[in-house]
Each structure stands twice: as C-alpha cells, then as structure tokens.
Design a protein around this motif. Sequence first.
Motif, PDB file in Angstrom:
ATOM      1  N   SER A 153      22.121 -14.637  11.490  1.00 51.24           N
ATOM      2  CA  SER A 153      20.735 -15.036  11.743  1.00 51.24           C
ATOM      3  C   SER A 153      19.838 -14.306  10.760  1.00 51.24           C
ATOM      4  O   SER A 153      20.129 -13.177  10.356  1.00 51.24           O
ATOM      5  CB  SER A 153      20.316 -14.716  13.183  1.00 51.24           C
ATOM      6  N   ALA A 154      18.745 -14.982  10.364  1.00 51.25           N
ATOM      7  CA  ALA A 154      17.845 -14.406   9.368  1.00 51.25           C
ATOM      8  C   ALA A 154      16.460 -15.004   9.518  1.00 51.25           C
ATOM      9  O   ALA A 154      16.298 -16.102  10.071  1.00 51.25           O
ATOM     10  CB  ALA A 154      18.372 -14.649   7.956  1.00 51.25           C
ATOM     11  N   SER A 155      15.464 -14.271   9.021  1.00 46.68           N
ATOM     12  CA  SER A 155      14.074 -14.752   9.051  1.00 46.68           C
ATOM     13  C   SER A 155      13.363 -14.292   7.783  1.00 46.68           C
ATOM     14  O   SER A 155      13.768 -13.321   7.132  1.00 46.68           O
ATOM     15  CB  SER A 155      13.324 -14.216  10.268  1.00 46.68           C
ATOM     16  N   GLU A 156      12.267 -15.005   7.491  1.00 44.92           N
ATOM     17  CA  GLU A 156      11.441 -14.645   6.350  1.00 44.92           C
ATOM     18  C   GLU A 156       9.981 -14.645   6.763  1.00 44.92           C
ATOM     19  O   GLU A 156       9.510 -15.555   7.442  1.00 44.92           O
ATOM     20  CB  GLU A 156      11.632 -15.639   5.202  1.00 44.92           C
ATOM     21  N   ASN A 157       9.254 -13.600   6.367  1.00 46.67           N
ATOM     22  CA  ASN A 157       7.800 -13.563   6.460  1.00 46.67           C
ATOM     23  C   ASN A 157       7.231 -13.584   5.046  1.00 46.67           C
ATOM     24  O   ASN A 157       7.729 -12.872   4.162  1.00 46.67           O
ATOM     25  CB  ASN A 157       7.310 -12.284   7.152  1.00 46.67           C
ATOM     26  N   VAL A 158       6.210 -14.402   4.808  1.00 45.78           N
ATOM     27  CA  VAL A 158       5.534 -14.416   3.515  1.00 45.78           C
ATOM     28  C   VAL A 158       4.048 -14.184   3.725  1.00 45.78           C
ATOM     29  O   VAL A 158       3.509 -14.423   4.814  1.00 45.78           O
ATOM     30  CB  VAL A 158       5.759 -15.749   2.763  1.00 45.78           C
ATOM     31  N   ALA A 159       3.381 -13.703   2.692  1.00 41.96           N
ATOM     32  CA  ALA A 159       1.941 -13.473   2.759  1.00 41.96           C
ATOM     33  C   ALA A 159       1.392 -13.426   1.346  1.00 41.96           C
ATOM     34  O   ALA A 159       2.128 -13.167   0.381  1.00 41.96           O
ATOM     35  CB  ALA A 159       1.628 -12.183   3.502  1.00 41.96           C
ATOM     36  N   ALA A 160       0.093 -13.658   1.216  1.00 41.75           N
ATOM     37  CA  ALA A 160      -0.559 -13.614  -0.089  1.00 41.75           C
ATOM     38  C   ALA A 160      -1.976 -13.077   0.064  1.00 41.75           C
ATOM     39  O   ALA A 160      -2.600 -13.224   1.123  1.00 41.75           O
ATOM     40  CB  ALA A 160      -0.584 -14.999  -0.725  1.00 41.75           C
ATOM     41  N   ALA A 161      -2.459 -12.453  -0.991  1.00 43.39           N
ATOM     42  CA  ALA A 161      -3.826 -11.957  -1.131  1.00 43.39           C
ATOM     43  C   ALA A 161      -4.051 -10.588  -0.499  1.00 43.39           C
ATOM     44  O   ALA A 161      -5.105  -9.983  -0.729  1.00 43.39           O
ATOM     45  CB  ALA A 161      -4.845 -12.952  -0.575  1.00 43.39           C
ATOM     46  N   PHE A 162      -3.107 -10.068   0.273  1.00 44.52           N
ATOM     47  CA  PHE A 162      -3.283  -8.744   0.870  1.00 44.52           C
ATOM     48  C   PHE A 162      -2.903  -7.679  -0.163  1.00 44.52           C
ATOM     49  O   PHE A 162      -1.847  -7.749  -0.788  1.00 44.52           O
ATOM     50  CB  PHE A 162      -2.433  -8.609   2.131  1.00 44.52           C
ATOM     51  N   LYS A 163      -3.771  -6.657  -0.303  1.00 41.47           N
ATOM     52  CA  LYS A 163      -3.675  -5.759  -1.450  1.00 41.47           C
ATOM     53  C   LYS A 163      -2.863  -4.487  -1.211  1.00 41.47           C
ATOM     54  O   LYS A 163      -2.614  -3.751  -2.153  1.00 41.47           O
ATOM     55  CB  LYS A 163      -5.079  -5.369  -1.911  1.00 41.47           C
ATOM     56  N   ASN A 164      -2.460  -4.240   0.017  1.00 43.39           N
ATOM     57  CA  ASN A 164      -1.668  -3.039   0.265  1.00 43.39           C
ATOM     58  C   ASN A 164      -0.787  -3.227   1.492  1.00 43.39           C
ATOM     59  O   ASN A 164      -0.974  -4.180   2.265  1.00 43.39           O
ATOM     60  CB  ASN A 164      -2.572  -1.810   0.414  1.00 43.39           C
ATOM     61  N   PRO A 165       0.199  -2.367   1.690  1.00 44.82           N
ATOM     62  CA  PRO A 165       1.133  -2.522   2.802  1.00 44.82           C
ATOM     63  C   PRO A 165       0.463  -2.535   4.172  1.00 44.82           C
ATOM     64  O   PRO A 165       0.866  -3.303   5.053  1.00 44.82           O
ATOM     65  CB  PRO A 165       2.053  -1.309   2.655  1.00 44.82           C
ATOM     66  N   GLU A 166      -0.539  -1.684   4.373  1.00 46.49           N
ATOM     67  CA  GLU A 166      -1.190  -1.623   5.675  1.00 46.49           C
ATOM     68  C   GLU A 166      -1.804  -2.973   6.058  1.00 46.49           C
ATOM     69  O   GLU A 166      -1.662  -3.447   7.201  1.00 46.49           O
ATOM     70  CB  GLU A 166      -2.278  -0.543   5.673  1.00 46.49           C
ATOM     71  N   LYS A 167      -2.455  -3.603   5.082  1.00 46.19           N
ATOM     72  CA  LYS A 167      -3.135  -4.864   5.386  1.00 46.19           C
ATOM     73  C   LYS A 167      -2.157  -6.004   5.626  1.00 46.19           C
ATOM     74  O   LYS A 167      -2.358  -6.829   6.524  1.00 46.19           O
ATOM     75  CB  LYS A 167      -4.092  -5.216   4.240  1.00 46.19           C
ATOM     76  N   VAL A 168      -1.076  -6.057   4.841  1.00 43.34           N
ATOM     77  CA  VAL A 168      -0.154  -7.169   5.025  1.00 43.34           C
ATOM     78  C   VAL A 168       0.611  -7.033   6.341  1.00 43.34           C
ATOM     79  O   VAL A 168       0.838  -8.022   7.051  1.00 43.34           O
ATOM     80  CB  VAL A 168       0.798  -7.306   3.822  1.00 43.34           C
ATOM     81  N   VAL A 169       1.011  -5.815   6.704  1.00 47.64           N
ATOM     82  CA  VAL A 169       1.717  -5.624   7.975  1.00 47.64           C
ATOM     83  C   VAL A 169       0.782  -5.915   9.148  1.00 47.64           C
ATOM     84  O   VAL A 169       1.183  -6.531  10.145  1.00 47.64           O
ATOM     85  CB  VAL A 169       2.308  -4.201   8.068  1.00 47.64           C
ATOM     86  N   ASN A 170      -0.462  -5.498   9.023  1.00 43.78           N
ATOM     87  CA  ASN A 170      -1.431  -5.788  10.082  1.00 43.78           C
ATOM     88  C   ASN A 170      -1.606  -7.300  10.261  1.00 43.78           C
ATOM     89  O   ASN A 170      -1.685  -7.817  11.395  1.00 43.78           O
ATOM     90  CB  ASN A 170      -2.770  -5.143   9.745  1.00 43.78           C
ATOM     91  N   ALA A 171      -1.638  -8.040   9.139  1.00 40.26           N
ATOM     92  CA  ALA A 171      -1.772  -9.498   9.217  1.00 40.26           C
ATOM     93  C   ALA A 171      -0.547 -10.127   9.874  1.00 40.26           C
ATOM     94  O   ALA A 171      -0.661 -11.024  10.717  1.00 40.26           O
ATOM     95  CB  ALA A 171      -1.967 -10.067   7.810  1.00 40.26           C
ATOM     96  N   TRP A 172       0.631  -9.683   9.507  1.00 40.41           N
ATOM     97  CA  TRP A 172       1.847 -10.210  10.109  1.00 40.41           C
ATOM     98  C   TRP A 172       1.897  -9.910  11.610  1.00 40.41           C
ATOM     99  O   TRP A 172       2.315 -10.745  12.406  1.00 40.41           O
ATOM    100  CB  TRP A 172       3.078  -9.609   9.427  1.00 40.41           C
ATOM    101  N   MET A 173       1.448  -8.720  11.992  1.00 44.68           N
ATOM    102  CA  MET A 173       1.481  -8.360  13.412  1.00 44.68           C
ATOM    103  C   MET A 173       0.469  -9.158  14.221  1.00 44.68           C
ATOM    104  O   MET A 173       0.587  -9.280  15.448  1.00 44.68           O
ATOM    105  CB  MET A 173       1.236  -6.859  13.573  1.00 44.68           C
ATOM    106  N   ASN A 174      -0.547  -9.719  13.580  1.00 43.65           N
ATOM    107  CA  ASN A 174      -1.539 -10.547  14.273  1.00 43.65           C
ATOM    108  C   ASN A 174      -1.169 -12.028  14.284  1.00 43.65           C
ATOM    109  O   ASN A 174      -1.940 -12.863  14.732  1.00 43.65           O
ATOM    110  CB  ASN A 174      -2.921 -10.360  13.640  1.00 43.65           C
ATOM    111  N   SER A 175       0.021 -12.329  13.767  1.00 42.04           N
ATOM    112  CA  SER A 175       0.525 -13.704  13.762  1.00 42.04           C
ATOM    113  C   SER A 175       1.773 -13.765  14.641  1.00 42.04           C
ATOM    114  O   SER A 175       2.730 -13.016  14.424  1.00 42.04           O
ATOM    115  CB  SER A 175       0.869 -14.126  12.330  1.00 42.04           C
ATOM    116  N   ASP A 176       1.764 -14.649  15.650  1.00 35.72           N
ATOM    117  CA  ASP A 176       2.876 -14.701  16.617  1.00 35.72           C
ATOM    118  C   ASP A 176       4.226 -14.862  15.943  1.00 35.72           C
ATOM    119  O   ASP A 176       5.177 -14.131  16.242  1.00 35.72           O
ATOM    120  CB  ASP A 176       2.661 -15.848  17.609  1.00 35.72           C
ATOM    121  N   GLY A 177       4.360 -15.809  15.023  1.00 37.30           N
ATOM    122  CA  GLY A 177       5.649 -16.075  14.394  1.00 37.30           C
ATOM    123  C   GLY A 177       6.137 -14.907  13.559  1.00 37.30           C
ATOM    124  O   GLY A 177       7.311 -14.520  13.620  1.00 37.30           O
TER     125      GLY A 177
END
Length: 514
Positions: free
Chosen positions: A455-479
Amino acid sequence: MKRIRKFSTDFISILVIFAMLFCVFPLSANASDIKGDINHNGVLDSRDALLIQRCCIGLIKLTDEEKQQADYNSDSKISSKDVLAVLRCVIGLEKPVDKDGEDSDDEIINEVMNLVNDERKSCGLKPLTIDEELCKVAQVRSEEIVENFSHTRLDGSRWVTVLEQANIYYHSAGENIAAGFRTAEEVFESWMQSEEHRQNILSCEYCRQGVALTFAEGTEYEYYWAQIFTDDDDHHVYDTDSESDEDYAEAVTKYVNIEREKAGLQPVELDEELCKAAEIRAAEIVASFSHERPNGNAWYTVLREADIPYRFAGENIAGGFITADRVVAAWMESEGHRENILCDKYTKMGVGLCHIEGTVFIYYWDQIFTDGGTNPEDDGNNDMGENDNVFANEVVKLVNEEREKAGLPALEYDANLTRAAQRRSEELVQSFGHTRPDGQSWFTILDEENISYSSASENVAAAFKNPEKVVNAWMNSDGHRKAILSPDYKKIGVGYTFEENSESKHYWDQLFTD
C-alpha cells in the motif's frame, strides 16, 4: 624500572657471582638516586648486592630508607630476586634505575621511541621523530590523567586542546594513554594489544611523537603514561599568520577561498549579515553542539529570523580549534563540511566564533553559506528556498511530531522513497497532480525505483515556501492528513523543487509506503 622475569634464586649461583665481582667499597653518607645503592657511593656494585643478601638472611638490619632502596624490584619484600637483579645490573645485563624504580625521563622516551620505531620498521613504515614540544604537552597530559584517566581534560575539553594551547600545529593527531605499567616495555606491549592504540602507533599519517610518564605515589595506578602523535606541517598550504579575534572571519574566508581556487571555483564573499547569524549560532552550539538549535528548530531558521534571503544554504560547525587555519583544515578533512566549502552554488559566507573557558571545547565555530537568494516576495513572508536534504529532513520531523500527537509510531526516512519523491516534485513543475507528465499514474515511479510495497500514498503541494507551511497545509486537508496519520505506513520520502520561472515556484511531493 625493568620488571624482573623468572630468574633462578639459587644462592650458590649468587655466591659464584659474588666471588667473581666482590670488592670492598667505602661507605658514603651521601644519599643516592640509584635504586639498590645501599652503601650510598653513587654506583650500583657488588657490595650493594652483598648487603641486600645479608639483609635477606638476617645478618644485618636496614633502615626504612635502606629497605626501600634494597627492594629493587618494588614487590614490597627484600629477597634473592632483588640481589640477582642488582647483580645483573653490575655485570651489564640490566640498566640501573633511579631511586623511584624508574628510568630517567630521557631513557623512557628513548626506549618507547625505539620500541615504536622497531615495530613501525617491521611493518614497512617510516620512523617517528621525537618532538620536544610534544613531550612537553604529553607531560601535561600524563599529569592530568592522574586525576581523570580519560581523553577528556580536567576542564571538560577534549585532549587535543592541549596542542592548541601550546600553539602546536597539526592536521591530524592522536593520543595514547595508559596507567599502572612501570616500564617502557610493559606500556608498549599494552598499547600494541589495543586496536585503537596500535592504530596510532602504526599510523602512516603521523611523523612526530611525544612521550611522558608521571609517577604519583599513593594513587590508584601510580604510573601514568601519555603518548601524543601528530603529522608534519610541511604540507600546510596556508600563510598561517596569527589571527586576532577581530579578523578571524576574514582569515577563515581567506583559507576557504584558497581551497575554492584549487577546485576552480569562484571565491565566496564574507557577508556582514551572515556573520551576525553565524555568531548567534556559534553561541547556541555551546549549549547544543548540533545543527538543531537549542529550541528544537533547524539551524537555518536563524536566517529567517534575520530576514536573510536564500535558495540554498549550508552550515559547518566545529569545536576546539583555536585558529582559523586549523578549523578550515579540519573542515576540509570532513566530507560533509568540505562539500559546503566547495559547493559551486554558494556565493556568500558568514563566520562566527564563541570563546568560553571551562566548557567542553572552549572555542566554538560556525560557518554559514548561502547562494545569495532572491528578494523576498511582497507578502510579508521572507521564507525562501532551501537545499533538498534539509527541507526533506524537516518535513519528516514535522510529520513525525504530528504522528506522535496521535499516538502513532514515527515514520522511517527512506532514501529510495526520497529519490522517487524528488523526481515527482520535479515532474510537478510540468504537471501538477497525481498524474505524471507522460499520462501514467503517480505510483508507477515506485516500480521504476524498484520499491516494493503493498500500500502507498502520495501527497503533493505547490507554492508553500517552507516545511512548516506545507505540513500545516497537508494537516488541514482531510485526504492529506489521512496519509500522514495512517497506521499502515512505515516509511516516508520527501521531495522539493524550486523553479523560479514557474507559476508556483515551490513544489512538494510526499510518498508513503508500508
């Protein structure tokens, strides 16, 4: 003193030797420095052996001082072994020792050196030369290990600081210590039986040596040895003018640029703002000698706090080196530090030095490199790009903090997954989504990298400028949060790509597998 091995104690043999050597010497009231010199005439002779023998069979009584002299082998009793040992010295089979039962310092040094060089010769290595200054620092160390038998000094600093304090240049250095051994032969044999000590003795890097022995009567071991090795300084390429505290940063820059010039690279520029950041970090590594700050944040957050723009950045730290030439030489011997010094992306550098007596290293160095970055965007956020490995490590750290809050085990950072995630982050610049630029699904990259999974999963993101912001965005998204907090996953890989001329500029990929 030479330890007496298994010799015959046959009194007839002893008397035969007496018959050969006996002659009468006048007694002297002067004290002697020679062990066994009972008649105090300044030499070890057959009369001394006769007096010791007469004491053994009860014909004479000796004073306490004379008994100490008569106990030639220092086994706390006067016996025929002492007589025979003295006689062996008289006929030239052994060397007389001083009243403390030891050879002189010069004799010890020469004997150890001969043993070391004989061993090196048998291994096809060049002999080590005796160095007077190294003998002096070895003496300091032999006295220190009476109180603290360790490669750590009494003030808590590493042993190598004794070289720095004596202004002895070295590129590489080693120390052997020992305690309880009374002769050069014994201590040498013990070092040769120890892998690390033997490596120092037989190292092809070393050219010089210093040896010292301290006798501390009444202590646990009484005999304390120190042996210090260094290489030669003929290879040293720097103009090693002494640096004051005010110009150490300029000196480090000079030596760094010498190395960069050798590699065909452009010089780095010493940057005042980076120096201020490096000074903060130098003070911080006194408390936490790490690329992690005392508050738990990554080192590069000091750049954000100072509003210093960068796309790529690196940090070197070091402790214990007194001068700029020595710390740069040490960094050049370390693969990771050398990569920073010789990185063609970097154009600017800052240097910080913190000097605090009584601490482990006393001298703490920090060196920060950046590519100069770009001007921050006008959104009030000055967080710029970072090199891939640092960003990936920070994302993994933040993800595992979220998993810990949820009572889940940490994910393992996986190099193969990280390589796949990096490729995916680069593909996101062309096609942002879970479909690859060639139209295939994202998970086909796992097969291409020979990554096994059920089993495997992928998270993608764009425009976030540092690790703190991208992880925070992922944590605010259910999937995305479900993937981060899934109990099924054990491994993680993270990729990051910065593309200045693209729409979103910052592209992130996160891969999970069981």
